[in-house]
Design an enzyme around this catalytic site. Structure first.
Site, PDB file in Angstrom:
ATOM      1  N   PHE A  47      45.773  61.726  71.612  1.00 36.84           N
ATOM      2  CA  PHE A  47      44.338  61.427  71.497  1.00 36.84           C
ATOM      3  C   PHE A  47      44.085  60.198  70.624  1.00 36.84           C
ATOM      4  CE2 PHE A  47      40.813  62.770  68.421  1.00 36.84           C
ATOM      5  CZ  PHE A  47      39.822  62.059  69.066  1.00 36.84           C
ATOM      6  N   LYS A  58      50.832  65.874  53.852  1.00 33.98           N
ATOM      7  CA  LYS A  58      50.270  64.525  53.983  1.00 33.98           C
ATOM      8  C   LYS A  58      50.359  63.776  52.646  1.00 33.98           C
ATOM      9  CE  LYS A  58      48.605  64.315  58.294  1.00 33.98           C
ATOM     10  NZ  LYS A  58      49.031  63.316  59.288  1.00 33.98           N
ATOM     11  N   ASP A  81      63.321  62.198  69.591  1.00 31.94           N
ATOM     12  CA  ASP A  81      63.109  63.204  68.551  1.00 31.94           C
ATOM     13  C   ASP A  81      62.933  62.498  67.207  1.00 31.94           C
ATOM     14  OD1 ASP A  81      63.148  65.299  66.761  1.00 31.94           O
ATOM     15  OD2 ASP A  81      65.059  66.136  67.441  1.00 31.94           O
ATOM     16  N   TYR A 132      49.204  71.562  55.430  1.00 29.32           N
ATOM     17  CA  TYR A 132      48.992  70.306  56.165  1.00 29.32           C
ATOM     18  C   TYR A 132      48.584  69.180  55.215  1.00 29.32           C
ATOM     19  CZ  TYR A 132      46.969  67.269  59.840  1.00 29.32           C
ATOM     20  OH  TYR A 132      46.664  66.226  60.682  1.00 29.32           O
TER      21      TYR A 132
END
Length: 311
Positions: free
Chosen positions: A11, A146, A53, A142
């Protein structure tokens, strides 16, 4: 410039890729095995599509060799599910990024642009709007990974001279957003509204987010590719907060119909409000968001209606 985009078929990545192609950059797009190109590229568009990968040193070196800039858009987890398996989050995202950075050192590539998370790295705000100096206390793995990656970028900048830029993107929405991942209120709400499926809202609908159209995100990445200044972290946001209840009203206006909602108990990992200050990006990157929420929703709705008609 020659740019490799890790995650360039999704996206966000595909929109950035198309915008970079308009600027005349040469692209190598790295995606997971069996991911097909998101469109047919013209003969005059310099695009090499590569699969592999991100945890493979061989694949990373092949992707990075000969490039001028790395754009790192890969994430293997989602905010809402990352707490289920933090070990996997670290192993796949942080270790993968370290291997990417090692490959950059080996191939003498001196610039990386990383998509960080403006919606999760700060945690519960101490003040609004949230600027880049705000404390970082994420509630989800998450956001923690980051931040870890941001810190390693700075370490490699110090050790090896690699210029790193972390763009802390707010809540992107727009054309090409995948519905099946259930990430992003705009995409999920719009999909449900178009199919007359009741929308589930966690909490009372007061949760407020800073939504930014994908075209403005892509423009920020183009500016970052060309940026040579000393700043390394930027908020990329609209700078405006919209609650879930307000989002429903906006969607009703755009679609011209009422939308059914079901209110569920609030989730503990949902930050009540997140609105980012984008002044530094405006000053340093010479970037500003141009797409209003209403216009962005109109564009996204038209695209989604077209996609649903195909299925």
């Amino acid at each position: 410039m020659k740019c490799v985009i890790f995650g360039g078929g999704g996206f966000i990545g595909s929109t950035i890729a198309d915008r970079l192609l308009l600027e005349g950059h040469e692209l190598r797009i790295f995606e997971r095995p069996r991911v097909e190109p998101y469109r047919k590229f013209a003969d005059n568009e310099a695009v090499e599509w590569m699969t592999g990968d991100i945890l493979s040193n061989h694949d990373l070196n092949a992707a990075i060799e000969g490039m001028d800039v790395v754009l790192h858009l890969v994430s293997t987890t989602l905010p809402k599910s990352s707490n289920d398996d933090p070990i996997y989050d670290v192993q796949s995202n942080v270790v993968g990024t370290l291997q990417m950075l090692n490959a950059m050192v080996a191939n003498k590539v001196q610039k990386i642009i990383f998509i960080s998370s403006g919606g999760t790295v700060y945690g519960i705000p101490k003040y609004l709007p949230i600027d880049e100096q705000h404390p970082t206390d994420p509630l989800v793995s998450y956001g923690i990974t980051k931040l870890m990656i941001e810190k390693y970028l700075r370490m490699f900048e110090s050790l090896h001279g690699i210029q790193s830029i972390a763009l802390r993107v707010a809540n992107p929405y727009g054309e090409r957003q995948r519905i099946e991942t259930a990430q992003g209120a705009v995409g999920v709400f719009l999909h449900h509204a178009l199919k007359d499926i009741p929308i589930e809202i966690w909490g009372d609908g007061s949760v407020t987010r800073d939504y930014i159209h994908i075209s403005d995100v892509a423009e920020a990445f183009v500016k970052a590719v060309n940026y040579t200044g000393s700043h390394s972290v930027f908020n990329i946001s609209s700078g405006q907060g919209i609650s879930l209840n307000e989002l429903i009203v906006l969607l009703e206006n755009v679609l011209g119909k009422s939308i059914a909602c079901r209110y569920l108990p609030a989730r503990p990992f949902d930050v009540p409000v997140s609105v980012l200050c984008n002044q530094l990006a405006q000053e340093q990157l010479q970037w500003t968001p141009l797409t209003s929420m209403t216009n962005g929703l109109i564009r996204t709705a038209a695209w989604m209606e077209s996609e649903l008609a195909k299925s």
